[in-house]
Write a protein that holds these residues in place. Structure first.
Motif, PDB file in Angstrom:
ATOM      1  N   ARG A 274      20.934 -50.984 -27.693  1.00 57.57           N
ATOM      2  CA  ARG A 274      19.662 -50.469 -28.170  1.00 57.57           C
ATOM      3  C   ARG A 274      18.922 -51.557 -28.936  1.00 57.57           C
ATOM      4  NH1 ARG A 274      22.670 -45.334 -31.056  1.00 57.57           N
ATOM      5  NH2 ARG A 274      23.381 -44.277 -29.142  1.00 57.57           N
TER       6      ARG A 274
ATOM      7  N   GLN B 138      18.350 -56.453 -21.997  1.00 64.61           N
ATOM      8  CA  GLN B 138      17.452 -55.300 -22.001  1.00 64.61           C
ATOM      9  C   GLN B 138      18.157 -54.068 -22.563  1.00 64.61           C
ATOM     10  OE1 GLN B 138      16.333 -55.094 -17.857  1.00 64.61           O
ATOM     11  NE2 GLN B 138      14.435 -56.229 -18.241  1.00 64.61           N
ATOM     12  N   PRO B 139      17.406 -53.150 -23.124  1.00 63.04           N
ATOM     13  CA  PRO B 139      18.016 -51.901 -23.599  1.00 63.04           C
ATOM     14  C   PRO B 139      18.772 -51.197 -22.478  1.00 63.04           C
ATOM     15  CG  PRO B 139      15.782 -52.091 -24.422  1.00 63.04           C
ATOM     16  CD  PRO B 139      15.971 -53.223 -23.448  1.00 63.04           C
TER      17      PRO B 139
ATOM     18  N   SER C 257      15.923 -56.294 -26.104  1.00 57.56           N
ATOM     19  CA  SER C 257      14.478 -56.111 -25.968  1.00 57.56           C
ATOM     20  C   SER C 257      14.100 -56.060 -24.494  1.00 57.56           C
ATOM     21  CB  SER C 257      13.741 -57.264 -26.645  1.00 57.56           C
ATOM     22  OG  SER C 257      12.344 -57.169 -26.417  1.00 57.56           O
ATOM     23  N   SER C 258      13.086 -55.281 -24.209  1.00 55.57           N
ATOM     24  CA  SER C 258      12.581 -55.223 -22.837  1.00 55.57           C
ATOM     25  C   SER C 258      11.490 -56.264 -22.611  1.00 55.57           C
ATOM     26  CB  SER C 258      12.057 -53.825 -22.536  1.00 55.57           C
ATOM     27  OG  SER C 258      11.091 -53.439 -23.490  1.00 55.57           O
TER      28      SER C 258
ATOM     29  N   ARG D 298      21.602 -52.122 -21.312  1.00 58.91           N
ATOM     30  CA  ARG D 298      22.519 -53.065 -20.670  1.00 58.91           C
ATOM     31  C   ARG D 298      23.722 -53.344 -21.562  1.00 58.91           C
ATOM     32  NH1 ARG D 298      21.318 -54.223 -15.236  1.00 58.91           N
ATOM     33  NH2 ARG D 298      19.051 -54.433 -14.977  1.00 58.91           N
TER      34      ARG D 298
END
Length: 127
Positions: free
Chosen positions: A87, A13-14, A126-127, A16
């Protein structure tokens, strides 16, 4: 036969962190610079980070400065890329490469100086 193999890619995830490793075999690279590159879909391959033979000099692309950190374990022929605060634009296939220079200069990681490449590992942010 010289071989570079990357490990550690995945989906994150962004914001992280993720750590990549590259193991070299077939010869030792302790006298040469080692680098990380990436290629996103539809884009050219770009330099991410490089480290000198001694580990005393490091180089980073502006886009990753302050977020990524490159290091190496010469005894075990390993190179690492610690990626923090990831990101979505960091999404790419990441490659490890060995320079035929000592890695003390950023130019040591130009295409003309890169002899060996790994097969790449996918990093998706990506989330």
């Amino acid at each position: 036969q010289v071989q570079l193999v990357e490990f550690g890619g995945g989906l994150v995830q962004p914001g992280r962190s993720l750590s990549l490793s590259c193991r070299a075999s077939g010869r030792t690279f302790d006298a040469y610079g080692m680098g990380w590159f990436r290629q996103a879909p539809g884009k050219e391959r770009e330099f991410v980070a490089g480290i000198s033979w001694s580990g005393g000099r490091t180089h980073y692309a502006d886009s990753v400065k302050g977020r990524f950190s490159v290091s190496r374990d010469k005894n075990n022929n390993l190179v690492f890329l610690q990626m923090n605060n990831l990101r979505p634009e960091d999404t790419a296939v990441y490659y490890c490469a060995a320079s035929n220079m000592d890695g003390s200069r950023r130019s040591d990681f130009s295409d003309r100086n890169l002899e060996h490449w790994g097969q790449g590992t996918q990093v998706t942010v990506s989330s």
